[in-house]
Design an enzyme around this catalytic site. Sequence first.
Site, PDB file in Angstrom:
ATOM      1  N   ALA A   1       0.632  -0.889   0.085  1.00 40.72           N
ATOM      2  CA  ALA A   1       0.574  -0.144   0.146  1.00 40.72           C
ATOM      3  C   ALA A   1       0.439   1.192   0.053  1.00 40.72           C
ATOM      4  O   ALA A   1       0.301   2.469  -0.714  1.00 40.72           O
ATOM      5  CB  ALA A   1      -0.904   0.107   1.189  1.00 40.72           C
ATOM      6  N   GLU A   2       2.357   1.276   0.965  1.00 42.01           N
ATOM      7  CA  GLU A   2       2.879   1.939   0.657  1.00 42.01           C
ATOM      8  C   GLU A   2       3.377   2.585  -0.521  1.00 42.01           C
ATOM      9  O   GLU A   2       3.380   4.022  -1.160  1.00 42.01           O
ATOM     10  CB  GLU A   2       3.808   1.902   1.719  1.00 42.01           C
ATOM     11  CG  GLU A   2       3.067   2.298   3.230  1.00 42.01           C
ATOM     12  CD  GLU A   2       4.276   1.531   4.512  1.00 42.01           C
ATOM     13  OE1 GLU A   2       4.527   2.242   5.282  1.00 42.01           O
ATOM     14  OE2 GLU A   2       4.744   0.279   4.091  1.00 42.01           O
TER      15      GLU A   2
ATOM     16  N   LEU B   1      23.896 -24.135 -25.669  1.00 40.02           N
ATOM     17  CA  LEU B   1      24.604 -24.355 -25.114  1.00 40.02           C
ATOM     18  C   LEU B   1      24.829 -26.528 -25.595  1.00 40.02           C
ATOM     19  O   LEU B   1      23.393 -26.749 -26.467  1.00 40.02           O
ATOM     20  CB  LEU B   1      24.456 -24.827 -23.564  1.00 40.02           C
ATOM     21  CG  LEU B   1      24.418 -23.467 -22.844  1.00 40.02           C
ATOM     22  CD1 LEU B   1      23.094 -23.227 -21.571  1.00 40.02           C
ATOM     23  CD2 LEU B   1      26.065 -22.866 -22.964  1.00 40.02           C
TER      24      LEU B   1
ATOM     25  N   GLU C   1      25.026 -23.154 -12.329  1.00 35.78           N
ATOM     26  CA  GLU C   1      23.943 -22.620 -12.222  1.00 35.78           C
ATOM     27  C   GLU C   1      22.895 -23.150 -12.740  1.00 35.78           C
ATOM     28  O   GLU C   1      22.767 -23.768 -13.278  1.00 35.78           O
ATOM     29  CB  GLU C   1      23.656 -21.298 -13.382  1.00 35.78           C
ATOM     30  CG  GLU C   1      25.283 -20.198 -13.161  1.00 35.78           C
ATOM     31  CD  GLU C   1      26.104 -19.176 -14.427  1.00 35.78           C
ATOM     32  OE1 GLU C   1      24.320 -18.790 -15.355  1.00 35.78           O
ATOM     33  OE2 GLU C   1      26.434 -19.201 -14.416  1.00 35.78           O
TER      34      GLU C   1
ATOM     35  N   LYS D   1      19.566 -24.083 -15.052  1.00 35.47           N
ATOM     36  CA  LYS D   1      19.276 -23.849 -15.972  1.00 35.47           C
ATOM     37  C   LYS D   1      18.137 -23.362 -16.176  1.00 35.47           C
ATOM     38  O   LYS D   1      17.188 -23.987 -15.986  1.00 35.47           O
ATOM     39  CB  LYS D   1      19.632 -24.642 -17.040  1.00 35.47           C
ATOM     40  CG  LYS D   1      19.357 -24.174 -18.291  1.00 35.47           C
ATOM     41  CD  LYS D   1      19.793 -25.714 -18.723  1.00 35.47           C
ATOM     42  CE  LYS D   1      20.043 -24.779 -21.143  1.00 35.47           C
ATOM     43  NZ  LYS D   1      18.370 -25.392 -21.070  1.00 35.47           N
TER      44      LYS D   1
ATOM     45  N   ASP E   1      14.116 -22.521 -17.362  1.00 34.40           N
ATOM     46  CA  ASP E   1      13.058 -22.922 -18.128  1.00 34.40           C
ATOM     47  C   ASP E   1      12.718 -21.928 -19.001  1.00 34.40           C
ATOM     48  O   ASP E   1      10.892 -21.693 -18.300  1.00 34.40           O
ATOM     49  CB  ASP E   1      12.107 -24.112 -17.772  1.00 34.40           C
ATOM     50  CG  ASP E   1      12.208 -24.666 -19.027  1.00 34.40           C
ATOM     51  OD1 ASP E   1      12.282 -24.767 -20.294  1.00 34.40           O
ATOM     52  OD2 ASP E   1      10.982 -25.983 -19.358  1.00 34.40           O
TER      53      ASP E   1
ATOM     54  N   TYR F   1      22.314 -14.231 -16.228  1.00 35.84           N
ATOM     55  CA  TYR F   1      23.831 -14.949 -15.906  1.00 35.84           C
ATOM     56  C   TYR F   1      24.633 -14.529 -17.287  1.00 35.84           C
ATOM     57  O   TYR F   1      25.996 -15.450 -17.142  1.00 35.84           O
ATOM     58  CB  TYR F   1      22.816 -16.052 -15.763  1.00 35.84           C
ATOM     59  CG  TYR F   1      22.476 -16.675 -17.476  1.00 35.84           C
ATOM     60  CD1 TYR F   1      22.835 -16.924 -19.256  1.00 35.84           C
ATOM     61  CD2 TYR F   1      20.783 -16.910 -17.232  1.00 35.84           C
ATOM     62  CE1 TYR F   1      21.254 -16.621 -19.499  1.00 35.84           C
ATOM     63  CE2 TYR F   1      20.153 -16.925 -18.507  1.00 35.84           C
ATOM     64  CZ  TYR F   1      20.347 -17.077 -19.890  1.00 35.84           C
ATOM     65  OH  TYR F   1      19.854 -17.403 -20.664  1.00 35.84           O
TER      66      TYR F   1
ATOM     67  N   LYS G   1      21.607 -31.696 -18.701  1.00 41.39           N
ATOM     68  CA  LYS G   1      20.133 -31.788 -18.262  1.00 41.39           C
ATOM     69  C   LYS G   1      19.543 -32.943 -16.915  1.00 41.39           C
ATOM     70  O   LYS G   1      18.965 -34.012 -17.490  1.00 41.39           O
ATOM     71  CB  LYS G   1      19.553 -32.532 -19.704  1.00 41.39           C
ATOM     72  CG  LYS G   1      20.009 -31.361 -20.471  1.00 41.39           C
ATOM     73  CD  LYS G   1      19.319 -30.045 -21.121  1.00 41.39           C
ATOM     74  CE  LYS G   1      18.072 -29.613 -22.089  1.00 41.39           C
ATOM     75  NZ  LYS G   1      17.443 -28.874 -22.564  1.00 41.39           N
TER      76      LYS G   1
ATOM     77  N   CYS H   1     -14.436 -41.618 -38.304  1.00 45.52           N
ATOM     78  CA  CYS H   1     -14.066 -40.965 -37.543  1.00 45.52           C
ATOM     79  C   CYS H   1     -15.194 -40.466 -37.436  1.00 45.52           C
ATOM     80  O   CYS H   1     -16.829 -40.502 -37.256  1.00 45.52           O
ATOM     81  CB  CYS H   1     -14.284 -39.290 -38.563  1.00 45.52           C
ATOM     82  SG  CYS H   1     -14.084 -37.870 -38.157  1.00 45.52           S
TER      83      CYS H   1
ATOM     84  N   CYS I   1     -17.853 -36.942 -37.762  1.00 42.29           N
ATOM     85  CA  CYS I   1     -17.676 -36.491 -39.421  1.00 42.29           C
ATOM     86  C   CYS I   1     -18.395 -37.942 -39.230  1.00 42.29           C
ATOM     87  O   CYS I   1     -19.136 -38.114 -40.780  1.00 42.29           O
ATOM     88  CB  CYS I   1     -17.239 -36.173 -40.161  1.00 42.29           C
ATOM     89  SG  CYS I   1     -16.010 -37.171 -40.636  1.00 42.29           S
TER      90      CYS I   1
ATOM     91  N   CYS J   1      -9.054 -39.187 -42.238  1.00 40.96           N
ATOM     92  CA  CYS J   1     -10.136 -39.465 -41.806  1.00 40.96           C
ATOM     93  C   CYS J   1     -10.785 -38.489 -43.771  1.00 40.96           C
ATOM     94  O   CYS J   1     -10.238 -37.789 -44.257  1.00 40.96           O
ATOM     95  CB  CYS J   1     -10.605 -37.942 -41.103  1.00 40.96           C
ATOM     96  SG  CYS J   1     -12.517 -37.370 -41.459  1.00 40.96           S
TER      97      CYS J   1
ATOM     98  N   CYS K   1     -15.557 -31.968 -42.243  1.00 40.58           N
ATOM     99  CA  CYS K   1     -15.334 -32.547 -41.396  1.00 40.58           C
ATOM    100  C   CYS K   1     -15.156 -31.492 -40.209  1.00 40.58           C
ATOM    101  O   CYS K   1     -13.769 -31.217 -40.273  1.00 40.58           O
ATOM    102  CB  CYS K   1     -14.114 -33.982 -41.091  1.00 40.58           C
ATOM    103  SG  CYS K   1     -13.498 -34.511 -39.293  1.00 40.58           S
TER     104      CYS K   1
HETATM  105  S1  IVH Z   1      24.595 -19.419 -20.385  1.00 40.34           S
HETATM  106  C1  IVH Z   1      27.304 -18.689 -24.149  1.00 40.34           C
HETATM  107  N1  IVH Z   1      23.404 -19.760 -17.986  1.00 40.34           N
HETATM  108  O1  IVH Z   1      19.679 -22.023 -22.017  1.00 40.34           O
HETATM  109  C2  IVH Z   1      26.288 -18.278 -22.738  1.00 40.34           C
HETATM  110  N2  IVH Z   1      22.105 -19.724 -20.582  1.00 40.34           N
HETATM  111  O2  IVH Z   1      20.285 -24.194 -23.979  1.00 40.34           O
HETATM  112  C3  IVH Z   1      25.018 -19.305 -22.968  1.00 40.34           C
HETATM  113  N3  IVH Z   1      19.560 -20.042 -20.223  1.00 40.34           N
HETATM  114  O3  IVH Z   1      19.867 -20.211 -24.445  1.00 40.34           O
HETATM  115  C4  IVH Z   1      24.009 -19.104 -22.357  1.00 40.34           C
HETATM  116  N4  IVH Z   1      19.401 -20.657 -18.013  1.00 40.34           N
HETATM  117  O4  IVH Z   1      18.424 -20.248 -22.459  1.00 40.34           O
HETATM  118  C5  IVH Z   1      23.613 -20.017 -19.014  1.00 40.34           C
HETATM  119  N5  IVH Z   1      22.051 -20.317 -16.390  1.00 40.34           N
HETATM  120  C6  IVH Z   1      22.344 -20.029 -17.617  1.00 40.34           C
HETATM  121  C7  IVH Z   1      21.224 -20.627 -18.054  1.00 40.34           C
HETATM  122  C8  IVH Z   1      20.696 -20.799 -19.779  1.00 40.34           C
HETATM  123  C9  IVH Z   1      18.894 -20.872 -18.599  1.00 40.34           C
HETATM  124  C10 IVH Z   1      19.480 -20.645 -21.345  1.00 40.34           C
HETATM  125  C11 IVH Z   1      19.358 -19.816 -22.416  1.00 40.34           C
HETATM  126  C12 IVH Z   1      20.255 -20.841 -23.899  1.00 40.34           C
HETATM  127  C13 IVH Z   1      19.805 -22.749 -23.431  1.00 40.34           C
HETATM  128  C14 IVH Z   1      20.293 -22.049 -24.070  1.00 40.34           C
END
Ligand code: IVH
Length: 682
Positions: free
Chosen positions: A37-38, A86, A116, A118, A120, A228, A317, A411, A414, A429, A435
């Site tokens: 609110a502030e 990557l 880090e 990754k 999505d 990042y 991954k 189908c 239809c 179909c 259809c």
């Molecule tokens: S580094 C050259 N760091 O993953 C540097 N990518 O599969 C390249 N992504 O296109 C990216 N978290 O959209 C980097 N901590 C992270 C990430 C990251 C998500 C995504 C990014 C990139 C894709 C590659």
Amino acid sequence: MADDLEAVKRRIEELRRLIEYHNYRYYVLDSPEISDAEYDELMRELRELEAAHPEFVTPDSPTQRVGAPPSEAFAPVRHLEPMFSLDNAFTFEELESWVERVTRLLGRAPDAYTCEPKIDGLAVSVVYEDGLLVRGATRGDGITGEDITANVKTIRAIPLRLRTEEPPAVLEVRGEIYMAVSAFEALNREREARGEPPFMNPRNAAAGSVRQKDPRITAARRLSNFMYHLGHVEGGPELHRQSEALAWLRELGFRVNPKNEIVHTVDEIEAYATWAVEHRHDLDYEIDGVVVKVDSFADQERLGYTARAPRWAIAYKLPPEEKTTRLLRIEVNVGRTGVVTPYAVLEPVLIGGVCVTSATLHNEREIHRKDVRPGDWVIVRRAGEVIPEVVGPVLSRRPKGLRRWHMPKRCPFCGSPIVKDERGVRAYCTGGYSCPSRLREWLVYFGSRAAMDIDGLGEKTVVLLMERGLVADPADIFRLRPEDLLGLEGWGPKRVENLMKAIEAAKDRPLWRLLVGLGIDHVGPTVARVLARRYGSIDALMEADEEELAAIEGIGPEIAKSIVEWFADPENRRLIDKLRQVGVRMAEPVEAVEGPSLDGVTLVFTGTLERFTRDEAKEAVEARGGKVSGSVSRRTTALVVGKHPGSKLAKAEALGVPIIDEDTFARLLEAGPGVLDELEGS
Ligand code: IVH
């Protein structure tokens, strides 16, 4: 008087500083000092002062986050440096071989790595000039992205101005835009309450929100961001490590993931990955992996890049997630080309935070190959953004007496007979235009961004038009009159007018879009572009026979057959006539290409060019009658080498194929093949 104005200006500046500060506490540090609110009160005061004194409004004012009016399209922007992808590792062994490779290339192990999450979401590149946000862009093809500045400005985790007295002249930062899981769930609840279809997952929701033409909608979607990667910098401090870059970004006011860690050994990398596998759902954002980067910039530079990705980083991954549930029954869908696809209706099961109620089964042969039967317990897998799939049955739990499933003879939508292709794999179909399931899917696709791009012609509108008997094929869309819709629920004058305008505009789309919209099997945007370029008009294309089509690079026999069959069908020919009658453009405007002929010239590209995207370069060569090939052979006229070339360079050297740089390529376009002869002479 002047003093009064001076005081107003000072107060405005003070309010901006306060708001930015509290914004930073809230969105970046996650530790607010004042109540909502502030905060709203400060914003209200600033808005009022700015409304009374528009001369004091500046582009970095927090009131300007939703400043720009809706735009027509996202203009293409070239990235200051290419945005790489990557390489992936799917197992710990693959992670270990990456570490071994890096160690071998450096001649010693790197002294540190950053790990880090990754995220999505969607990659974004944001550019600041003298501390002021001037541009936000999507990744696009890595060379050219789309300008989404207005939408990026609505994301409060991204500063409009850097938090420093001495900003670098130019700073490009890369990161991920995403939607928090909590925001995603709230959004879907709202959508369902309004009768709108829910988003599949946070990534789709974020992508849909970023690509809104009206920034007010983006602003309402509560997107967030983590940065990042440091891209192009002019005039920043000297930095030696990724970990230092991340710390600097945080100082400048960006959100940097607090879960990032510096580690030193493979064991520590694997411990981090294990943590991510176990705790991925404890985070309020979706992750699909872990990114490991060599920390030292000097080491990064020595390792360099392949054509696609840095050698100094790898994405581990996370394994796809699987659950067991009951397959209640198998039903079928009829798609836009008439293909009948079976899918599993499942007992609802939560996989990776998403409630899964159905999964694709591809086709009958797949169902028999996997031996899944209605009533089975099945393993269902959801991997990232892809549609959930049935991996297979749990045979030990199979109830007695389950029968194999067979494609229905008719189908369900239809009643027309369902037939199979020669290989007995795909089922169709035969209802054609009559259809309703096929027609609905087709019309939605016809109007979609991939095809004719008719804004406002979504699934709900299509269903409404069909129910009213207003459309029985795509050409009918162009015959709609305002009075057909005016007064229907939700269809006020403004909305009707917008749809009518969008339909009118669609009459003049490039030929390839119409070709995509026709829904010919195997003819997507890439093939359609090739056809449009080669034939220039529907009439010329209709004349082409299978042999001629199959000989075109990128077409091949299967596509050629499908095209010829499509145009041979009288119903489809009638549609073409009707589209012509209602005023849809059937030919490409003939553009005279300037410059000499490159007939007989075949070029191959490697690495990144500065002045052309790959598509532009290819188009320029083909427009002059030359060819572009994906691989080097003895028939290659020359290899064009850009930044970070790949293995094609070595191959060209081995085969003695001439190698030219971007400047020579540009001269070749201007002056013709004579340029290459000069080269050989030298
Ligand atoms: S580094 C050259 N760091 O993953 C540097 N990518 O599969 C390249 N992504 O296109 C990216 N978290 O959209 C980097 N901590 C992270 C990430 C990251 C998500 C995504 C990014 C990139 C894709 C590659």
